[in-house]
Design a protein around this motif. Structure first.
Motif, PDB file in Angstrom:
ATOM      1  N   SER A 106       0.858  -1.186   0.000  1.00  0.00           N
ATOM      2  CA  SER A 106       0.000   0.000   0.000  1.00  0.00           C
ATOM      3  C   SER A 106       0.890   1.231   0.000  1.00  0.00           C
ATOM      4  O   SER A 106       1.537   1.546   1.001  1.00  0.00           O
ATOM      5  N   THR A 107       0.932   1.921  -1.127  1.00  0.00           N
ATOM      6  CA  THR A 107       1.869   3.026  -1.286  1.00  0.00           C
ATOM      7  C   THR A 107       1.195   4.161  -2.055  1.00  0.00           C
ATOM      8  O   THR A 107      -0.032   4.177  -2.239  1.00  0.00           O
ATOM      9  N   TRP A 108       1.996   5.108  -2.542  1.00  0.00           N
ATOM     10  CA  TRP A 108       1.446   6.294  -3.197  1.00  0.00           C
ATOM     11  C   TRP A 108       1.393   6.114  -4.705  1.00  0.00           C
ATOM     12  O   TRP A 108       2.045   5.223  -5.271  1.00  0.00           O
ATOM     13  N   ASP A 109       0.646   6.990  -5.349  1.00  0.00           N
ATOM     14  CA  ASP A 109       0.437   6.851  -6.788  1.00  0.00           C
ATOM     15  C   ASP A 109       1.616   7.336  -7.624  1.00  0.00           C
ATOM     16  O   ASP A 109       1.527   7.376  -8.857  1.00  0.00           O
ATOM     17  N   ASP A 110       2.726   7.701  -6.962  1.00  0.00           N
ATOM     18  CA  ASP A 110       3.930   8.036  -7.718  1.00  0.00           C
ATOM     19  C   ASP A 110       4.823   6.815  -7.918  1.00  0.00           C
ATOM     20  O   ASP A 110       5.949   6.937  -8.417  1.00  0.00           O
ATOM     21  N   LEU A 111       4.342   5.638  -7.539  1.00  0.00           N
ATOM     22  CA  LEU A 111       5.095   4.409  -7.757  1.00  0.00           C
ATOM     23  C   LEU A 111       5.322   4.215  -9.247  1.00  0.00           C
ATOM     24  O   LEU A 111       4.375   4.259 -10.042  1.00  0.00           O
ATOM     25  N   PRO A 132      -2.249  12.536   1.592  1.00  0.00           N
ATOM     26  CA  PRO A 132      -3.166  13.550   2.118  1.00  0.00           C
ATOM     27  C   PRO A 132      -2.615  14.956   1.889  1.00  0.00           C
ATOM     28  O   PRO A 132      -1.401  15.160   1.781  1.00  0.00           O
ATOM     29  N   GLU A 133      -3.509  15.934   1.813  1.00  0.00           N
ATOM     30  CA  GLU A 133      -3.078  17.320   1.649  1.00  0.00           C
ATOM     31  C   GLU A 133      -2.310  17.800   2.874  1.00  0.00           C
ATOM     32  O   GLU A 133      -1.351  18.568   2.765  1.00  0.00           O
ATOM     33  N   ILE A 134      -2.739  17.361   4.054  1.00  0.00           N
ATOM     34  CA  ILE A 134      -2.064  17.717   5.296  1.00  0.00           C
ATOM     35  C   ILE A 134      -1.368  16.465   5.822  1.00  0.00           C
ATOM     36  O   ILE A 134      -2.032  15.489   6.173  1.00  0.00           O
ATOM     37  N   PRO A 135      -0.031  16.448   5.871  1.00  0.00           N
ATOM     38  CA  PRO A 135       0.677  15.229   6.315  1.00  0.00           C
ATOM     39  C   PRO A 135       0.358  14.837   7.756  1.00  0.00           C
ATOM     40  O   PRO A 135       0.375  13.651   8.081  1.00  0.00           O
ATOM     41  N   GLY A 136       0.039  15.830   8.612  1.00  0.00           N
ATOM     42  CA  GLY A 136      -0.216  15.534  10.020  1.00  0.00           C
ATOM     43  C   GLY A 136       1.072  15.495  10.819  1.00  0.00           C
ATOM     44  O   GLY A 136       2.176  15.544  10.268  1.00  0.00           O
ATOM     45  N   PRO A 137       0.973  15.409  12.150  1.00  0.00           N
ATOM     46  CA  PRO A 137       2.172  15.366  12.989  1.00  0.00           C
ATOM     47  C   PRO A 137       3.027  14.153  12.678  1.00  0.00           C
ATOM     48  O   PRO A 137       2.546  13.026  12.719  1.00  0.00           O
ATOM     49  N   GLN A 138       4.291  14.422  12.319  1.00  0.00           N
ATOM     50  CA  GLN A 138       5.214  13.345  11.947  1.00  0.00           C
ATOM     51  C   GLN A 138       4.621  12.427  10.873  1.00  0.00           C
ATOM     52  O   GLN A 138       4.768  11.206  10.913  1.00  0.00           O
ATOM     53  N   ASN A 139       3.924  13.040   9.908  1.00  0.00           N
ATOM     54  CA  ASN A 139       3.338  12.316   8.768  1.00  0.00           C
ATOM     55  C   ASN A 139       2.304  11.277   9.187  1.00  0.00           C
ATOM     56  O   ASN A 139       2.099  10.268   8.503  1.00  0.00           O
ATOM     57  N   LEU A 140       1.614  11.542  10.297  1.00  0.00           N
ATOM     58  CA  LEU A 140       0.632  10.578  10.788  1.00  0.00           C
ATOM     59  C   LEU A 140      -0.492  10.347   9.787  1.00  0.00           C
ATOM     60  O   LEU A 140      -0.930   9.206   9.592  1.00  0.00           O
ATOM     61  N   ASN A 141      -0.971  11.406   9.134  1.00  0.00           N
ATOM     62  CA  ASN A 141      -2.051  11.235   8.152  1.00  0.00           C
ATOM     63  C   ASN A 141      -1.615  10.327   7.008  1.00  0.00           C
ATOM     64  O   ASN A 141      -2.415   9.545   6.478  1.00  0.00           O
ATOM     65  N   CYS A 142      -0.344  10.441   6.616  1.00  0.00           N
ATOM     66  CA  CYS A 142       0.171   9.579   5.552  1.00  0.00           C
ATOM     67  C   CYS A 142       0.129   8.120   5.995  1.00  0.00           C
ATOM     68  O   CYS A 142      -0.263   7.231   5.227  1.00  0.00           O
ATOM     69  N   GLN A 143       0.520   7.872   7.232  1.00  0.00           N
ATOM     70  CA  GLN A 143       0.510   6.498   7.736  1.00  0.00           C
ATOM     71  C   GLN A 143      -0.913   5.965   7.876  1.00  0.00           C
ATOM     72  O   GLN A 143      -1.176   4.795   7.557  1.00  0.00           O
ATOM     73  N   ILE A 144      -1.816   6.823   8.339  1.00  0.00           N
ATOM     74  CA  ILE A 144      -3.215   6.389   8.474  1.00  0.00           C
ATOM     75  C   ILE A 144      -3.771   5.975   7.127  1.00  0.00           C
ATOM     76  O   ILE A 144      -4.386   4.903   6.989  1.00  0.00           O
ATOM     77  N   ARG A 232      -9.219   6.057  12.400  1.00  0.00           N
ATOM     78  CA  ARG A 232      -9.293   7.410  12.934  1.00  0.00           C
ATOM     79  C   ARG A 232      -9.369   8.419  11.795  1.00  0.00           C
ATOM     80  O   ARG A 232      -8.762   8.260  10.751  1.00  0.00           O
ATOM     81  N   GLU A 233     -10.134   9.502  12.025  1.00  0.00           N
ATOM     82  CA  GLU A 233     -10.193  10.558  11.023  1.00  0.00           C
ATOM     83  C   GLU A 233      -8.834  11.248  10.930  1.00  0.00           C
ATOM     84  O   GLU A 233      -8.042  11.250  11.882  1.00  0.00           O
ATOM     85  N   LEU A 234      -8.547  11.837   9.776  1.00  0.00           N
ATOM     86  CA  LEU A 234      -7.253  12.481   9.578  1.00  0.00           C
ATOM     87  C   LEU A 234      -7.114  13.717  10.470  1.00  0.00           C
ATOM     88  O   LEU A 234      -8.100  14.361  10.829  1.00  0.00           O
ATOM     89  N   CYS A 235      -5.880  14.017  10.833  1.00  0.00           N
ATOM     90  CA  CYS A 235      -5.598  15.156  11.718  1.00  0.00           C
ATOM     91  C   CYS A 235      -5.682  16.462  10.940  1.00  0.00           C
ATOM     92  O   CYS A 235      -5.292  16.533   9.768  1.00  0.00           O
ATOM     93  N   GLY A 236      -6.159  17.496  11.601  1.00  0.00           N
ATOM     94  CA  GLY A 236      -6.209  18.814  11.006  1.00  0.00           C
ATOM     95  C   GLY A 236      -4.899  19.558  11.189  1.00  0.00           C
ATOM     96  O   GLY A 236      -3.976  19.078  11.859  1.00  0.00           O
ATOM     97  N   PRO A 237      -4.785  20.759  10.620  1.00  0.00           N
ATOM     98  CA  PRO A 237      -3.523  21.516  10.703  1.00  0.00           C
ATOM     99  C   PRO A 237      -3.187  21.995  12.106  1.00  0.00           C
ATOM    100  O   PRO A 237      -2.042  22.367  12.379  1.00  0.00           O
TER     101      PRO A 237
END
Length: 358
Positions: A106-111, A132-144, A232-237
């Protein structure tokens, strides 16, 4: 620092052949280690990991109770790491060490199409999507996002169990999926919880004295439980993270592991008390902590050359890790914290907190 740079330059200068250069650096490391041992209070230990996947001679084959129906999914989430062919070689190793598991990248569409074709040739399901548009703290949104997409695919494929791993880590143990399934059989989840099974996590970095901080580097459990955990829902800014030196300030940070665990505990019907005793009870009831050496996991990130220093069983600092030996005693009711968070709030991060437990 320039002196060390000069030494490396000199070694490179006199060692044109890579094999000679590696051999001389190893000798230099051995000599420096011996010199440091003379006056230092530590024995320095180094360990080698193969960059190309190697299967142990003690390969654990699937038995009769594990039919080849891909009942376990291995979700490898995160950006595709091309350095040293890390991600591809890891997936190739997993195809041999976990032959009956469903492998999902499970990765990004730039593969790249080349990397995707190479991975799919190993009978691996590839799931891609936009970050995600907002990576979140320490890229948490990306991991989620990447984790959830992978587990959703495992659910769609009908997998009962899921192991969540990362694209920048590697498990060298043969048959870790079978090993984890057996652990869940031997240690059923507490009847008071709503979970189907325990969630297996690593000692690195499950914290004893930081409540709700299980490691998320590797997780194993029932697919439904892990999907719930990562829903969990994604983190806000407004949710940010920065490294703090004060223990109390660190506790108030949006540490990704803590954010995820607290949210999961609340969503599964339990109140979060911000208390060490509750955290240790949750470890006993809901989780199962194994040492990374038990599955021979390696994470070539940060200062990985000395990563084994980051958690020995005799560590009594406020950032001490929970090892399997600790978890087993907590699970058996033989270990309780003899400090409270209030006792630790005035400390700096990594200060000693006295006797680990009573």
């Amino acid at each position: 620092m320039w002196k060390w740079e000069w030494i490396c330059w000199f070694v490179n200068l006199i060692s044109r052949e890579p094999s000679k250069r590696v051999r001389r650096y190893r000798r230099l490391i051995e000599r420096l280690s011996r010199e440091a041992d003379i006056d230092d209070g530590w024995w320095n230990v180094y360990r080698d990991y193969p960059k190309h996947g190697v299967i142990s001679s003690a390969f654990v084959a699937e038995g009769h109770n594990g039919p080849p129906n891909e009942q376990t999914a291995i979700v490898i989430q995160g950006p595709f790491v091309e350095r040293d062919s890390l991600t591809f070689n890891t997936i190739s190793l997993y195809r041999r060490t976990m032959p009956n598991a469903r492998l999902i990248l499970s990765t990004w569409d730039d593969l790249s199409s080349e990397n995707q074709s190479a991975v799919e040739s190993l009978d691996v399901r590839v799931v891609t999507g936009s970050p995600p548009e907002i990576p979140g703290p320490q890229n948490l949104n990306c991991q989620i996002l990447s984790t959830r997409r992978g587990i959703e695919e495992a659910k769609r494929l009908g997998c009962v169990y899921t192991m969540k791993t990362r694209t920048d880590t590697r498990i060298h143990m043969p048959g870790p999926d079978r090993f984890c399934r057996d652990l869940l059989t031997h240690y059923p989840v507490a009847a008071s919880t709503t979970q189907t099974k325990r969630i297996i996590v690593l000692d690195f970095a499950t914290r004893l004295y930081v409540p709700y901080h299980p490691s998320d580097i590797m997780m194993f459990g029932a697919t439904d439980d892990l999907l719930q955990y990562w829903s969990r829902e994604l983190c806000g800014p407004d949710l940010t993270f920065e490294v703090r030196k004060e223990f109390d300030a660190m506790l108030r940070q949006a540490t990704p592991e803590v954010v995820m665990c607290r949210d999961y505990i609340r969503r599964t019907g339990e109140q979060v008390d911000h208390d060490l005793r509750q955290w240790w009870r949750l470890l006993a009831d809901r989780f199962l902590v194994i040492d990374r050496d038990m599955i021979d996991l390696f994470w070539p990130k940060y200062n990985y050359n000395v990563d084994q220093r980051l958690g020995m069983t005799w560590d009594t600092s406020n950032m001490a890790l929970c090892h399997f030996a600790h978890w087993m005693q907590i699970y058996s009711g033989n270990l309780m914290p003899d400090v409270t968070l209030d006792d630790l709030r005035g400390q700096s991060v990594h200060d000693k907190c006295g006797q680990a437990a009573a």
